[in-house]
Scaffold this motif. Structure first.
Motif, mmCIF file in Angstrom:
data_model
loop_
_atom_site.group_PDB
_atom_site.id
_atom_site.type_symbol
_atom_site.label_atom_id
_atom_site.label_comp_id
_atom_site.label_asym_id
_atom_site.label_seq_id
_atom_site.Cartn_x
_atom_site.Cartn_y
_atom_site.Cartn_z
ATOM 1 N N PHE A 45 -16.468 -5.413 21.852
ATOM 2 C CA PHE A 45 -16.125 -5.544 20.732
ATOM 3 C C PHE A 45 -17.396 -5.499 19.791
ATOM 4 O O PHE A 45 -18.497 -5.669 19.966
ATOM 5 N N THR A 79 -13.655 3.909 19.974
ATOM 6 C CA THR A 79 -13.792 2.691 19.156
ATOM 7 C C THR A 79 -14.214 2.918 17.923
ATOM 8 O O THR A 79 -13.740 2.367 16.884
ATOM 9 N N THR A 107 -10.234 -1.541 23.020
ATOM 10 C CA THR A 107 -10.880 -2.828 23.159
ATOM 11 C C THR A 107 -10.511 -3.570 24.326
ATOM 12 O O THR A 107 -11.215 -4.288 25.065
#
Length: 306
Positions: free
Chosen positions: A66, A190, A60
């Motif tokens: 996010f 992620t 991130t």
């Protein structure tokens, strides 16, 4: 580095493949060492929570993208099978079952991916070589279990724990299909970090729920130096270095070449279990190893087109 960024340096490719072959193959012995004095759920929880948080922070910080609350909710439920259940089973089993046997039982995952994907997730129908690979894989599993000198004809004790890695493979495969949901996050790294973070947290909660029931809480003072070192190795090398190498190689190398780790890992695990872990090479291991490795080769090897 992407596929269009030029040819990667040879030393970098060799380092990444070494991480896949040796590090991932060594994690089975590291798990065995870690659970010698650290409770299995606690060991797995710390491993994936720490690795997930570190990977998430790094990713991130680079992308500034996010995830939203919906993504975290999906990640939590998707993480339960592949991490909390699957890894919980394998860590608990390795308190009883040698790491070499656990690695061979888990090596049937490519066959399970093909079979379960076809039967339940609209996957492609297995080709003849896939059917041969599935048959060889399960023949190897049967020989591995039935010819083990410690197995008894009753589902108790060691015999029951022998089945736990196989069940771990099933839950991992089903969980992998579920956790591939692109709605978790568009970026695969992620998404993986979110899954590891949620799975690790779920394992720690499960550990303390179990401790509340039994009254036996994890004590850091009881952890041996070898177990602590093995856990640190699993966090840094097993979950971050090797996994990042895998993701990078999938972007710059042919998938069939990267997938060769699947039949190298059990060989590395058996050799390390014998050389470093002091595990015996019974006839069942020596008989099952070539069958299972051949099964994996048949499952992952793809013919070049043209």
């Amino acid at each position: 580095m992407g596929k269009n960024a030029g040819v990667p340096p040879k030393w970098l490719l060799l380092s990444a493949y070494a991480a896949l072959y040796i590090i991932w193959g060594s994690t089975y012995l590291a798990i065995r060492f870690s659970v010698e004095t650290i409770p299995p759920l606690f060991s797995g929880g710390i491993r994936f929570l720490a690795a997930g948080v570190l990977l998430f922070a790094a990713r991130t910080a680079k992308t500034r993208d996010f995830p939203d609350a919906r993504g975290w909710k999906l990640a939590f439920f998707a993480s339960l099978l592949p991490f909390a259940v699957s890894y919980g089973l394998i860590t608990a089993a390795e308190k009883v079952v040698p790491s070499s046997i656990a690695a061979l039982l888990i090596a049937v995952e490519p066959a399970l991916f093909c079979l379960i994907g076809w039967l339940f997730f609209d996957g492609k129908r297995p080709l003849p070589r896939h059917c041969a690979g599935i048959a060889l894989g399960f023949a190897g599993v049967c020989l591995l279990i039935l010819r083990d000198p410690n197995v008894r004809l009753s589902f108790s004790g060691y015999t029951l724990w022998m089945l736990a890695p196989l069940l771990s493979s099933v839950t991992w495969v089903v969980g992998a299909f579920i956790s591939s949901d692109p709605r978790i996050h568009a970026d695969s790294l992620t998404s993986s970090a979110m899954l590891m973070t949620c799975g690790g947290a779920a394992m720690l909660v499960s550990q303390y729920a179990l401790s509340a029931f039994t009254g036996d809480y994890p004590s850091f003072g009881a952890f041996s130096a070898r177990s602590a070192a093995a856990l640190a190795y699993l966090i840094v090398f097993g979950s971050i270095v090797a996994y990042s190498s895998f993701i990078w190689l999938m972007r710059v190398e042919p998938a069939n070449r990267v997938s060769t780790h699947a039949f190298v890992n059990p060989i590395v695990a058996v050799i390390l279990g014998w050389l470093v872990g002091g595990e015996e090479l019974h006839a069942n291991i020596l008989t099952a190893l070539p069958l299972i490795v051949t099964s994996v080769i048949l499952m992952v090897w793809e013919k070049k087109e043209g």
